[in-house]
Enzyme design. Structure first.
Site, PDB file in Angstrom:
ATOM      1  N   HIS A  78       1.869  -6.821 -16.506  1.00 47.38           N
ATOM      2  CA  HIS A  78       2.240  -7.292 -15.173  1.00 47.38           C
ATOM      3  C   HIS A  78       1.485  -8.584 -14.870  1.00 47.38           C
ATOM      4  O   HIS A  78       0.320  -8.739 -15.256  1.00 47.38           O
ATOM      5  CB  HIS A  78       1.920  -6.224 -14.119  1.00 47.38           C
ATOM      6  CG  HIS A  78       2.547  -6.540 -12.795  1.00 47.38           C
ATOM      7  ND1 HIS A  78       1.996  -7.447 -11.926  1.00 47.38           N
ATOM      8  CD2 HIS A  78       3.698  -6.112 -12.229  1.00 47.38           C
ATOM      9  CE1 HIS A  78       2.792  -7.545 -10.872  1.00 47.38           C
ATOM     10  NE2 HIS A  78       3.835  -6.756 -11.026  1.00 47.38           N
TER      11      HIS A  78
ATOM     12  N   GLY B 157       8.203  -3.658  -6.118  1.00 51.29           N
ATOM     13  CA  GLY B 157       6.856  -3.493  -5.574  1.00 51.29           C
ATOM     14  C   GLY B 157       6.914  -2.979  -4.146  1.00 51.29           C
ATOM     15  O   GLY B 157       7.118  -1.781  -3.892  1.00 51.29           O
TER      16      GLY B 157
ATOM     17  N   ASN C   3       6.924   0.124  -8.620  1.00 51.75           N
ATOM     18  CA  ASN C   3       5.533  -0.165  -9.000  1.00 51.75           C
ATOM     19  C   ASN C   3       4.719  -0.129  -7.714  1.00 51.75           C
ATOM     20  O   ASN C   3       4.768  -1.067  -6.926  1.00 51.75           O
ATOM     21  CB  ASN C   3       5.459  -1.536  -9.675  1.00 51.75           C
ATOM     22  CG  ASN C   3       4.016  -1.962  -9.936  1.00 51.75           C
ATOM     23  OD1 ASN C   3       3.086  -1.168  -9.787  1.00 51.75           O
ATOM     24  ND2 ASN C   3       3.836  -3.220 -10.311  1.00 51.75           N
ATOM     25  N   TRP C   4       4.001   0.965  -7.541  1.00 56.56           N
ATOM     26  CA  TRP C   4       3.252   1.123  -6.286  1.00 56.56           C
ATOM     27  C   TRP C   4       2.045   0.190  -6.194  1.00 56.56           C
ATOM     28  O   TRP C   4       1.453   0.048  -5.134  1.00 56.56           O
ATOM     29  CB  TRP C   4       2.749   2.565  -6.150  1.00 56.56           C
ATOM     30  CG  TRP C   4       3.816   3.591  -5.945  1.00 56.56           C
ATOM     31  CD1 TRP C   4       5.184   3.401  -5.931  1.00 56.56           C
ATOM     32  CD2 TRP C   4       3.614   4.992  -5.726  1.00 56.56           C
ATOM     33  NE1 TRP C   4       5.825   4.600  -5.723  1.00 56.56           N
ATOM     34  CE2 TRP C   4       4.882   5.593  -5.595  1.00 56.56           C
ATOM     35  CE3 TRP C   4       2.476   5.807  -5.646  1.00 56.56           C
ATOM     36  CZ2 TRP C   4       5.053   6.960  -5.377  1.00 56.56           C
ATOM     37  CZ3 TRP C   4       2.636   7.170  -5.424  1.00 56.56           C
ATOM     38  CH2 TRP C   4       3.910   7.733  -5.291  1.00 56.56           C
ATOM     39  N   LYS C   5       1.649  -0.376  -7.319  1.00 57.51           N
ATOM     40  CA  LYS C   5       0.425  -1.195  -7.362  1.00 57.51           C
ATOM     41  C   LYS C   5      -0.747  -0.381  -6.810  1.00 57.51           C
ATOM     42  O   LYS C   5      -0.786   0.830  -7.020  1.00 57.51           O
ATOM     43  CB  LYS C   5       0.658  -2.521  -6.622  1.00 57.51           C
ATOM     44  CG  LYS C   5       1.928  -3.223  -7.127  1.00 57.51           C
ATOM     45  CD  LYS C   5       2.087  -4.632  -6.680  1.00 57.51           C
ATOM     46  CE  LYS C   5       3.367  -5.211  -7.258  1.00 57.51           C
ATOM     47  NZ  LYS C   5       3.551  -6.633  -6.967  1.00 57.51           N
TER      48      LYS C   5
ATOM     49  N   GLY D 239       6.123 -10.511  -4.167  1.00 58.22           N
ATOM     50  CA  GLY D 239       5.440 -10.304  -2.891  1.00 58.22           C
ATOM     51  C   GLY D 239       5.554 -11.482  -1.936  1.00 58.22           C
ATOM     52  O   GLY D 239       4.871 -11.540  -0.925  1.00 58.22           O
TER      53      GLY D 239
ATOM     54  N   GLU E 285       0.036  -9.587 -12.345  1.00 60.53           N
ATOM     55  CA  GLU E 285      -1.244  -9.391 -11.646  1.00 60.53           C
ATOM     56  C   GLU E 285      -2.342  -9.001 -12.629  1.00 60.53           C
ATOM     57  O   GLU E 285      -3.500  -9.378 -12.457  1.00 60.53           O
ATOM     58  CB  GLU E 285      -1.059  -8.336 -10.537  1.00 60.53           C
ATOM     59  CG  GLU E 285      -0.239  -8.908  -9.377  1.00 60.53           C
ATOM     60  CD  GLU E 285       0.605  -7.892  -8.628  1.00 60.53           C
ATOM     61  OE1 GLU E 285       0.366  -6.681  -8.734  1.00 60.53           O
ATOM     62  OE2 GLU E 285       1.533  -8.339  -7.906  1.00 60.53           O
TER      63      GLU E 285
ATOM     64  N   GLU F 236       9.834 -10.944 -14.198  1.00 59.07           N
ATOM     65  CA  GLU F 236       9.290 -11.067 -12.844  1.00 59.07           C
ATOM     66  C   GLU F 236       8.746 -12.481 -12.651  1.00 59.07           C
ATOM     67  O   GLU F 236       7.596 -12.761 -13.034  1.00 59.07           O
ATOM     68  CB  GLU F 236       8.153 -10.053 -12.638  1.00 59.07           C
ATOM     69  CG  GLU F 236       8.576  -8.622 -12.768  1.00 59.07           C
ATOM     70  CD  GLU F 236       7.684  -7.687 -11.958  1.00 59.07           C
ATOM     71  OE1 GLU F 236       8.223  -6.993 -11.091  1.00 59.07           O
ATOM     72  OE2 GLU F 236       6.462  -7.690 -12.159  1.00 59.07           O
TER      73      GLU F 236
ATOM     74  N   SER G 113      10.378  -9.458  -5.053  1.00 59.39           N
ATOM     75  CA  SER G 113      11.023  -9.417  -3.735  1.00 59.39           C
ATOM     76  C   SER G 113      12.451  -8.879  -3.790  1.00 59.39           C
ATOM     77  O   SER G 113      13.328  -9.338  -3.053  1.00 59.39           O
ATOM     78  CB  SER G 113      10.994 -10.811  -3.072  1.00 59.39           C
ATOM     79  OG  SER G 113       9.656 -11.230  -2.888  1.00 59.39           O
TER      80      SER G 113
HETATM   81  P1  13P Z   1       7.498  -7.119  -4.899  1.00 59.13           P
HETATM   82  O1  13P Z   1       8.758  -6.292  -5.008  1.00 59.13           O
HETATM   83  O2  13P Z   1       6.549  -6.610  -3.855  1.00 59.13           O
HETATM   84  O3  13P Z   1       7.776  -8.580  -4.814  1.00 59.13           O
HETATM   85  O4  13P Z   1       6.705  -6.885  -6.291  1.00 59.13           O
HETATM   86  C1  13P Z   1       7.391  -7.022  -7.468  1.00 59.13           C
HETATM   87  C2  13P Z   1       6.527  -6.544  -8.563  1.00 59.13           C
HETATM   88  O5  13P Z   1       5.524  -7.161  -8.883  1.00 59.13           O
HETATM   89  C3  13P Z   1       6.898  -5.293  -9.230  1.00 59.13           C
HETATM   90  O6  13P Z   1       6.136  -5.095 -10.377  1.00 59.13           O
END
Ligand code: 13P
Length: 251
Positions: free
Chosen positions: A96, A235, A9-11, A174, A98, A168, A214
């Protein structure tokens, strides 16, 4: 029986050129390895068409990170499930944390998005997970169960069979603070039981449940070794081939 999947997930990272470069390098790396899971990249919307044109679909599958909860019309700035599908993408991340936290996405909206995604032959990667306060209060199972019930349990068993779940824990995203392998397995087993109670054991056993938060080269092997952890939603570590490939190779 069920697929193992590692999805990036590149966000909101990578401009178009940077994104194309990353996919090109990732694909080169994948060609030289024998990989035991499906690899998905979920890019920003604007990358989808171009990335689709360059991937070998036996190596890399493509997904979006969201879609609208409406079919079409006067919704400025939104991207519909049909538009996502028209790029060639096959997956879409929905719900997600976020999106839930910063853009006010509710389980009711997500229910609509899931239906539209499925109607357009996209595979939803449906995200669920508790925030830190909920875990500290021991409410994680209740929270996750409610997200699944409200977002997904209106689906028929046949349609539920097309869903990928991603657990998640919000406190792990993150933060560098991964759920322990035991915490992940415990929750994934609970999620599978919840699905089994509604749709039966066969559907539950066929559902891929990914872990996200993470996840990295150092912890992926241990996490993925759990019987109910079927891969990862990655992420930060998906933004470089050097950090993403070891996670893919953890299977
Ligand atoms: P991280 O791997 O950066 O913690 O993010 C996880 C995530 O939200 C994947 O959708």
């Amino acid at each position: 029986m069920r697929k193992n999947i590692v999805a990036g997930n590149w966000k909101m990272n990578k401009n178009l050129q940077e994104g194309l470069d990353l996919v090109k390098d990732l694909q080169t790396a994948l060609f030289s390895k024998k990989v035991k899971c499906d690899v998905v990249v979920c890019t920003p919307f604007i990358h989808l068409g171009a990335v689709n044109g360059m991937i070998d679909k036996t190596k890399v599958k493509l997904g979006a990170q969201n879609c609208a909860d409406k079919v079409s019309g006067a919704y400025t700035g939104e991207i519909s499930a049909e538009m996502v599908a028209s790029t060639g993408a096959k997956y879409v991340i929905l719900g997600h944390s976020e999106r839930r936290a910063y853009y006010g996405e509710t389980n009711d909206m997500l229910k609509e998005k899931v239906q539209l995604a499925l109607a357009n032959n996209l595979t939803p990667i449906f995200c669920i997970g508790e925030v830190l306060g909920e875990r500290e209060a021991g409410q994680q199972n209740t929270v996750v169960k409610k997200q699944i019930e409200e977002g997904l349990f209106a689906l028929s068993a046949e349609d539920f069979g097309k869903i990928v779940l991603a657990y998640e824990p919000v406190w792990a995203i993150g933060t560098g603070k991964t759920a322990t392998s035991d915490q992940a397995q415990e929750m994934h087993a609970f999620i599978r039981q919840t699905v089994a109670a509604k749709y039966g054991q066969a559907v539950a056993d066929a559902t891929s449940i990914l872990y996200g938060g993470s996840c990295n080269a150092a912890n992926a092997k241990e996490l993925f070794a759990n019987p109910d952890v079927d891969g990862g939603l990655i992420g930060g570590a998906s933004l470089k081939v050097d950090t993403f490939m070891p996670i893919v190779e953890a299977f």
